[in-house]
Design an enzyme around this catalytic site. Structure first.
Site, PDB file in Angstrom:
ATOM      1  CG  ASP A 126      -1.905  -9.957   1.004  1.00  0.00           C
ATOM      2  OD1 ASP A 126      -2.615  -9.335   1.811  1.00  0.00           O
ATOM      3  OD2 ASP A 126      -0.686  -9.717   0.852  1.00  0.00           O
ATOM      4  CD  GLU A 129      -2.230  -5.150   0.894  1.00  0.00           C
ATOM      5  OE1 GLU A 129      -1.989  -4.613   1.976  1.00  0.00           O
ATOM      6  OE2 GLU A 129      -2.201  -6.392   0.712  1.00  0.00           O
ATOM      7  CG  HIS A 168      -4.870  -7.540   4.140  1.00  0.00           C
ATOM      8  ND1 HIS A 168      -3.851  -6.762   3.633  1.00  0.00           N
ATOM      9  CD2 HIS A 168      -5.781  -6.672   4.663  1.00  0.00           C
ATOM     10  CE1 HIS A 168      -4.137  -5.486   3.823  1.00  0.00           C
ATOM     11  NE2 HIS A 168      -5.295  -5.404   4.452  1.00  0.00           N
ATOM     12  CG  HIS A 200       0.981  -6.964  -2.090  1.00  0.00           C
ATOM     13  ND1 HIS A 200       2.317  -6.817  -1.802  1.00  0.00           N
ATOM     14  CD2 HIS A 200       0.407  -7.479  -0.966  1.00  0.00           C
ATOM     15  CE1 HIS A 200       2.553  -7.211  -0.568  1.00  0.00           C
ATOM     16  NE2 HIS A 200       1.409  -7.625  -0.034  1.00  0.00           N
ATOM     17  CG  HIS A 228       3.189  -4.126   1.576  1.00  0.00           C
ATOM     18  ND1 HIS A 228       2.023  -3.997   0.854  1.00  0.00           N
ATOM     19  CD2 HIS A 228       2.955  -5.139   2.458  1.00  0.00           C
ATOM     20  CE1 HIS A 228       1.131  -4.877   1.265  1.00  0.00           C
ATOM     21  NE2 HIS A 228       1.675  -5.592   2.249  1.00  0.00           N
TER      22      HIS A 228
END
Length: 282
Positions: free
Chosen positions: A8, A10, A60, A104, A116
């Site tokens: 991912d 973030e 992502h 994240h 999120h």
């Protein structure tokens, strides 16, 4: 041995702004370079420590973040969105372990950088059996159902407590620490890469020793979805699958992680469409 990498963005160092998270963002190229470099470091360590096959799932956004021309040529790559089972598309029981990079904090985490869970536009929070769930936790549950244990998690420091509580056999490497939703601290990229390589080596050692376990949570899974827009709950209420809790929340039961993840994905698609529809009403 076969390794599956789900990466991912973030949770990566060098990423602290919306200007970096989508292809049309002004600083997206920087984030892409960071992702590609740290994925390459992970791939390199995996091959140095006993793995003979590595598959990378670019996971992502639109899932086209890695620079294919600069990716370590020994690794295979899955890119593109949407796709079945999202961040774990392509995973099956033939793999020995999953390595999560750049993950994240879960939606609802105080000070979590861009916190999120699957869709920041749609979900304010997702809970499984009463526990706030991150993408790491749900993806680990899905991988475990395939018989593939999680070996490493590298990302936002706030994920450390989740690892300690639910998957203590997983090697956790903090890559950054959220200061606010749009701010974070991270050390130098050289320091981060060095720390990540050490973590991958330790994870490989645990794989070889058979020290990893599968995540087990009592069934049926009771999944609570909290939406940012009550109109999404209004729409999903029409399906018998969902029980309406209040204006913003619905609940459903799942007997498998496959169903859990699949329903969350569908709810994200529906929610995103409804937000777009609402935005076009003039």
């Amino acid at each position: 041995m076969k390794a599956f990498i789900s990466v991912d963005l973030e949770g990566l160092p060098g990423v602290a702004s919306l200007t970096m998270v989508s292809p049309w963002s002004s600083q997206f190229s920087v984030a892409s370079k960071v992702m590609t470099r740290l994925v390459n470091a992970t791939v390199d360590e995996l091959f140095k420590n006993g793995f003979t096959e590595v598959l990378v799932a670019d996971s992502h956004g639109y899932m086209t973040n890695i620079n294919y021309l600069e990716l370590d040529s020994r690794a295979g790559l899955i890119q593109g969105y949407p796709r079945p089972f999202s961040m774990l598309s392509g995973l099956d029981k033939s793999f020995n372990a999953v390595f999560f990079i750049g993950y994240h904090a879960a939606a609802g985490t105080i000070h979590g950088m861009l916190d999120h869970t699957y869709s920041g536009r749609v979900f304010a929070e997702i809970r499984v059996n009463g526990v706030r769930a991150s993408e790491f936790l749900i993806n680990t549950l899905y991988a475990s159902e395939q018989g593939v244990p999680a070996a490493l998690l590298a990302g936002d420091e706030y994920l450390g407590s989740e690892v300690a509580a639910h998957t203590p056999w997983v090697v956790f490497i903090p890559l950054k620490k959220g200061i606010s939703r749009y701010a974070a601290y991270y050390p130098s990229i050289d320091s981060v890469e060095s720390r990540l390589r050490i973590g991958v080596r330790e994870a490989c050692s645990r794989v070889s020793k058979g020290d990893l376990r599968l995540l087990e949570i009592s069934k049926p899974y009771i999944v609570e979805l909290s939406f940012r827009e009550s109109l999404i709950a209004d729409a999903l209420e029409a399906l018998d699958l969902f029980e309406r809790i209040d204006a913003y929340r619905v609940r459903f039961k799942a007997e498998s992680a496959r169903k859990l993840l699949g329903v969350v994905e569908i709810a994200a698609y529906v929610g995103s469409s409804i937000i777009n529809i609402a935005g076009n009403i003039k």
